[in-house]
Design a protein around this motif. Structure first.
Motif, PDB file in Angstrom:
ATOM      1  N   PHE A 236       0.858  -1.177   0.000  1.00  0.00           N
ATOM      2  CA  PHE A 236       0.000   0.000   0.000  1.00  0.00           C
ATOM      3  C   PHE A 236       0.897   1.230   0.000  1.00  0.00           C
ATOM      4  CE2 PHE A 236      -4.445   1.050   0.114  1.00  0.00           C
ATOM      5  CZ  PHE A 236      -4.396   2.418   0.300  1.00  0.00           C
ATOM      6  N   ASN A 237       1.460   1.516  -1.161  1.00  0.00           N
ATOM      7  CA  ASN A 237       2.399   2.630  -1.288  1.00  0.00           C
ATOM      8  C   ASN A 237       2.153   3.282  -2.635  1.00  0.00           C
ATOM      9  OD1 ASN A 237       4.626   4.350  -1.368  1.00  0.00           O
ATOM     10  ND2 ASN A 237       5.978   2.869  -0.376  1.00  0.00           N
ATOM     11  N   LEU A 238       1.675   4.525  -2.631  1.00  0.00           N
ATOM     12  CA  LEU A 238       1.246   5.142  -3.879  1.00  0.00           C
ATOM     13  C   LEU A 238       2.398   5.474  -4.821  1.00  0.00           C
ATOM     14  CD1 LEU A 238      -1.529   7.611  -2.658  1.00  0.00           C
ATOM     15  CD2 LEU A 238      -1.822   5.527  -3.980  1.00  0.00           C
ATOM     16  N   THR A 239       3.541   5.898  -4.259  1.00  0.00           N
ATOM     17  CA  THR A 239       4.628   6.355  -5.118  1.00  0.00           C
ATOM     18  C   THR A 239       5.952   5.631  -4.881  1.00  0.00           C
ATOM     19  OG1 THR A 239       4.977   8.109  -3.513  1.00  0.00           O
ATOM     20  CG2 THR A 239       3.752   8.693  -5.515  1.00  0.00           C
ATOM     21  N   THR A 240       6.050   4.817  -3.807  1.00  0.00           N
ATOM     22  CA  THR A 240       7.254   4.042  -3.474  1.00  0.00           C
ATOM     23  C   THR A 240       8.527   4.885  -3.510  1.00  0.00           C
ATOM     24  OG1 THR A 240       6.115   2.194  -4.545  1.00  0.00           O
ATOM     25  CG2 THR A 240       8.306   1.766  -3.753  1.00  0.00           C
ATOM     26  N   ASN A 241       8.466   6.094  -2.940  1.00  0.00           N
ATOM     27  CA  ASN A 241       9.685   6.885  -2.780  1.00  0.00           C
ATOM     28  C   ASN A 241      10.378   6.418  -1.507  1.00  0.00           C
ATOM     29  OD1 ASN A 241       9.155   8.510  -5.034  1.00  0.00           O
ATOM     30  ND2 ASN A 241       7.843   9.862  -3.831  1.00  0.00           N
ATOM     31  N   ARG A 242      11.673   6.089  -1.605  1.00  0.00           N
ATOM     32  CA  ARG A 242      12.427   5.607  -0.427  1.00  0.00           C
ATOM     33  C   ARG A 242      13.202   6.778   0.161  1.00  0.00           C
ATOM     34  NH1 ARG A 242       9.836   0.737  -0.253  1.00  0.00           N
ATOM     35  NH2 ARG A 242      10.298  -0.592  -2.034  1.00  0.00           N
ATOM     36  N   TYR A 243      13.064   6.987   1.453  1.00  0.00           N
ATOM     37  CA  TYR A 243      13.737   8.126   2.076  1.00  0.00           C
ATOM     38  C   TYR A 243      14.584   7.717   3.272  1.00  0.00           C
ATOM     39  CZ  TYR A 243      10.679  11.092  -0.776  1.00  0.00           C
ATOM     40  OH  TYR A 243      10.040  11.695  -1.813  1.00  0.00           O
ATOM     41  N   THR A 244      15.754   8.370   3.397  1.00  0.00           N
ATOM     42  CA  THR A 244      16.602   8.134   4.568  1.00  0.00           C
ATOM     43  C   THR A 244      16.064   8.935   5.749  1.00  0.00           C
ATOM     44  OG1 THR A 244      18.019  10.029   4.096  1.00  0.00           O
ATOM     45  CG2 THR A 244      18.653   7.922   3.098  1.00  0.00           C
ATOM     46  N   GLU A 245      16.565   8.627   6.940  1.00  0.00           N
ATOM     47  CA  GLU A 245      16.130   9.358   8.137  1.00  0.00           C
ATOM     48  C   GLU A 245      16.405  10.847   7.976  1.00  0.00           C
ATOM     49  OE1 GLU A 245      17.563   7.945  11.912  1.00  0.00           O
ATOM     50  OE2 GLU A 245      17.361   5.865  11.252  1.00  0.00           O
ATOM     51  N   SER A 246      17.571  11.135   7.397  1.00  0.00           N
ATOM     52  CA  SER A 246      17.948  12.537   7.240  1.00  0.00           C
ATOM     53  C   SER A 246      16.972  13.270   6.317  1.00  0.00           C
ATOM     54  CB  SER A 246      19.370  12.574   6.689  1.00  0.00           C
ATOM     55  OG  SER A 246      19.584  13.745   6.005  1.00  0.00           O
ATOM     56  N   GLN A 247      16.536  12.601   5.260  1.00  0.00           N
ATOM     57  CA  GLN A 247      15.594  13.236   4.346  1.00  0.00           C
ATOM     58  C   GLN A 247      14.251  13.479   5.030  1.00  0.00           C
ATOM     59  OE1 GLN A 247      16.272  10.198   1.317  1.00  0.00           O
ATOM     60  NE2 GLN A 247      16.724  11.816  -0.165  1.00  0.00           N
ATOM     61  N   ILE A 248      13.777  12.504   5.787  1.00  0.00           N
ATOM     62  CA  ILE A 248      12.497  12.668   6.487  1.00  0.00           C
ATOM     63  C   ILE A 248      12.582  13.858   7.446  1.00  0.00           C
ATOM     64  CG2 ILE A 248      10.881  11.603   8.128  1.00  0.00           C
ATOM     65  CD1 ILE A 248      10.708  10.380   5.373  1.00  0.00           C
ATOM     66  N   GLU A 249      13.709  13.945   8.135  1.00  0.00           N
ATOM     67  CA  GLU A 249      13.872  15.058   9.072  1.00  0.00           C
ATOM     68  C   GLU A 249      13.822  16.400   8.347  1.00  0.00           C
ATOM     69  OE1 GLU A 249      16.335  14.200  12.769  1.00  0.00           O
ATOM     70  OE2 GLU A 249      17.374  15.872  11.810  1.00  0.00           O
ATOM     71  N   SER A 250      14.481  16.457   7.187  1.00  0.00           N
ATOM     72  CA  SER A 250      14.494  17.740   6.491  1.00  0.00           C
ATOM     73  C   SER A 250      13.131  18.074   5.891  1.00  0.00           C
ATOM     74  CB  SER A 250      15.602  17.790   5.437  1.00  0.00           C
ATOM     75  OG  SER A 250      15.424  16.793   4.478  1.00  0.00           O
ATOM     76  N   PHE A 251      12.353  17.067   5.451  1.00  0.00           N
ATOM     77  CA  PHE A 251      11.005  17.366   4.960  1.00  0.00           C
ATOM     78  C   PHE A 251      10.176  17.955   6.098  1.00  0.00           C
ATOM     79  CE2 PHE A 251      12.382  15.488   1.352  1.00  0.00           C
ATOM     80  CZ  PHE A 251      12.186  14.129   1.148  1.00  0.00           C
TER      81      PHE A 251
END
Lengths: 80, 627
Positions: free
Chosen positions: B481-496
């Motif tokens: 159940f993943n619409l776009t399957t973008n994989r993100y690192t912890e650092s990227q999630i933090e910056s978003f």
């Protein structure tokens, strides 16, 4: 016994210098093999120490110019 | 051993010509027997026979010569499914490499993982060589100076890039300046290094995507006299002995493998001669070897304890054994020294069917892919059959009985996790709750009755700082159940999370059987009048009951609060995400664009644009959190 050592040395050299096995002969020197620089030589020394369970003195390495020389050094270390 | 080695090499040379599928296990055996520079050369030459590997890139930033380690890392990684491109930074330029935003690691090479390998003798020479000439104040200054350098480098890495960083801790000297009096001295040398390492560890812990490699543990593993190469250090600034190299490489892999997502979510175990010595069908409950009083039995006891350790890390255990089911239940219950019990296993296949079929069935039951499964068995024929038929499964062949201090599971990279989330720790319990939910499902009259009886509550909120590891983990592992399957690192999630006009959602769900924890996330950005959904995903555990609708409702509300009139999102089809294909359409979105790669959907933002099903209790919480 020494041909076996020479063969194993040649095989490792081919792997370390990333050339085909046929490009390595006892006469091969760093002039013949482009990727054979001092760092590649260090990698080969480490691989030889691992393969033959010996220790190679860096001072001895300076005397080596051909694969045949290398195999000779290894044989001397192996045979004590 | 030399004969065995020679024989293996010959077999490998033959196999790569005649039967490539059997090359991998032979290379694994070679590596198990004699890891090191010479086997690495062999493995690297047969790289092509290892099949499909995941490509990742590494850069080693260093204060010493590391080149001989590179082929060893490459070989060991390839046996764990990774095709690594390994670069080495300039000799001693590690600080510039990290501090300068225009340096290669942030611009051109952009590795997935950087390793900061510096020696105590290089970065703290005063503390290393001249300790006895320093007074207390000098020591304090030196510790502060070096700790500050590490802090700056780690902060800069996080600011300038998104990758992961592995930081070597500093070696505590073997020959302490004050000898045995060091420990009780007012300002001892070991204490100074311990303090320095503690401060480095702090900088690592407070920065996402940064991980500590304990060099003193590696030195302990090899034994101090076997660590330092005096001669090569003096002549070529290469300080590590050939024999110690594969142990350091192994420590690198135990971080690189989990950080690049190559983890096993479940371990399926054979029983006879894998969890105990002997065969229950022949030796009976009393006749098997398992217990503290003999070497063989004690080794299996230790392996069972390792299984429970893995379970505590969030790895699911399952059984696949050629035995009668009742015999298995009996021995797990009755044997006086049995450490693992039936309740520790989330799936059991004790029958006479082929193991590949059972493994597929277990994968279905656990709802995970075959590539997330590891399988351990002592029987070479069983292992071979699984390798051939299920090439995605990680096969761990138990080639010799486990010993009390060693077994192939305890330090296997695929069972490592760099951070354990609350969900990891309770995953096995969650599977038990899931079993109870399934029982309810089969006894409900209608789907709606069932969903009402479940009593699902959904809490959606902007994420907090502690949610970052779990959210990153979800983006890396969720496929269905993943619409776009973008994989993100912890650092990227933090910056978003820190972006002004964006939000990262933490979606939690619970029902009558228990708390699911953080099981979904979405990443939404608002610009002018349009809000765009970059990511929306849900753990497979909560699919099929409308939780996703509650998420959409929250997003619409968020977009409306920002004055957006439109909500837009893409669906990018993959081999696995069919379950999410209908989400937009069934919630009133209009398809505005379609290509072979994706479709774009649009919804007009307004009150009650999304209808959340009545069986879900949900709330709108809009705390603006500074993450």
């Amino acid at each position: 016994m020494n041909t076996d050592i020479a063969d194993r040395v040649g095989g490792l050299a081919a792997g370390v210098f990333d050339v085909s096995r046929d490009d390595i002969t006892p006469a091969s020197t760093s002039d013949d093999i482009e990727s054979w620089d001092s760092l590649a030589m260090l990698n080969l020394v480490v691989a030889l120490e691992d393969e033959f369970s010996i220790e190679i003195d860096p001072a001895d390495i300076d005397q080596l110019s051909s694969i045949g020389d290398v195999a000779g050094l290894v044989a001397r270390r192996v045979n004590g | 051993m030399a004969d065995e080695l020679q024989s293996l090499r010959e077999q490998i040379a033959d196999a790569s010509n005649t039967d490539p599928a059997s090359t991998r296990p032979l290379l694994e055996q070679l590596w198990q027997l004699r890891p090191g520079a010479s086997s690495a050369s062999f493995v690297n030459q047969h790289h092509a026979a290892l099949g499909d590997l995941t490509k990742k890139s590494i850069t080693v930033l260093r204060s010493f010569t590391v080149e001989p380690l590179v082929p060893i890392l490459r070989a060991a990684a390839s046996l764990h499914g990774l095709d690594l491109t390994i670069d080495v930074g300039g000799f001693g330029t590690y600080a510039q490499d990290l501090l300068d935003p225009s340096s290669a690691i942030y611009t051109t090479s952009r590795p997935d993982v950087a390793i900061l390998a510096v020696q105590a003798r290089d970065v703290a020479p005063d503390l290393w060589d001249s300790f006895s000439r320093l007074d207390s104040a000098d020591v304090d200054l030196a510790v502060a100076r070096v700790a500050g350098e590490f802090s700056s480098m780690i902060d800069a890495f996080r600011r300038h890039g998104d990758a992961d960083l592995i930081v070597h801790s500093l070696e505590v000297p073997g020959n302490l300046a004050l000898g045995v009096a060091d420990r009780s001295a007012e300002r001892g040398q070991a204490q100074a290094f311990d303090e320095l390492n503690a401060r480095i560890a702090d900088a690592v812990d407070r920065t996402s995507g940064v991980h500590l490699l304990d060099v003193n543990q590696v030195i302990s593993d090899v034994g101090r006299p076997n660590w330092h190469d005096d001669r090569k250090w003096t002549s070529m600034r290469m300080p590590i002995r050939a024999d110690a190299m594969p142990i350091l490489v192994d420590a690198w892999l135990r971080l690189i493998v989990p950080v690049t997502g190559q983890v096993s979510k479940a371990l399926v175990v054979d029983l006879d001669n894998t969890l105990w010595g002997g065969v229950i069908g022949e030796d009976g409950v009393e006749g098997i070897d398992l217990g503290p009083d003999a070497p063989i039995g004690a080794g299996f006891l230790a392996l069972q304890r390792t299984l429970l350790d893995l379970r505590a890390r969030g790895i699911i255990l399952a059984i696949c054994s050629k035995n009668n089911h009742d015999d298995v239940v009996e021995v797990l219950d009755q044997h006086p020294h049995m450490v693992v019990k039936l309740e520790h296993f989330s799936a059991v296949r004790a029958n006479w069917e082929p193991k590949p079929d059972n493994l597929r069935s277990i994968a279905d039951e656990l709802n995970i892919g075959l590539d997330s499964i590891a399988f351990i068995d002592d029987n070479p024929a069983e292992c071979d059959q699984v390798r051939r038929l299920l090439s995605d499964v990680t096969v761990i062949e138990l080639r010799s009985p486990p010993t009390p201090s060693q077994n192939p599971l305890a330090r296997h990279p695929r069972f490592e996790r760099t951070a354990l989330t609350g969900e990891d720790r309770s995953r096995a319990d969650m599977y038990e709750q899931q079993r109870q939910r399934r029982q309810l499902e089969t006894s409900s009259v209608s789907l709606e009755d069932h969903l009402n009886a479940l009593g699902t509550t959904v809490t959606t909120d902007a994420m907090g700082h502690d949610d970052v590891p779990r959210i990153s983990q979800l983006t890396q592992k969720t496929n269905q159940f993943n619409l776009t399957t973008n994989r993100y690192t912890e650092s990227q999630i933090e910056s978003f999370g820190a972006e002004a006009n964006a939000t990262v959602l933490a979606v939690r769900a619970a029902d009558r059987f228990g708390d699911h924890g953080l099981i979904g996330t979405a990443i939404v950005r608002a610009s002018a009048s349009t809000a765009t959904i970059d990511t929306l995903l849900l753990s497979c555990r909560v699919i099929g009951r409308g939780v996703e609708t509650a998420i959409l409702a929250w997003i619409v509300d968020w977009a409306a609060a920002r004055g957006c009139t439109d909500l837009v999102g893409d669906f990018v089809p993959t081999a696995r995400n069919k379950p999410a294909a209908g989400l937009y359409e069934s919630n009133g979105f209009e398809r505005v664009h379609e290509s072979s790669e994706s479709s774009t959907w649009r919804l007009e933002v307004g009150p009650e644009a999304i209808v959340v099903p009545s069986w879900i209790s949900w709330s709108l919480e809009h705390e603006e959190q500074d993450t």
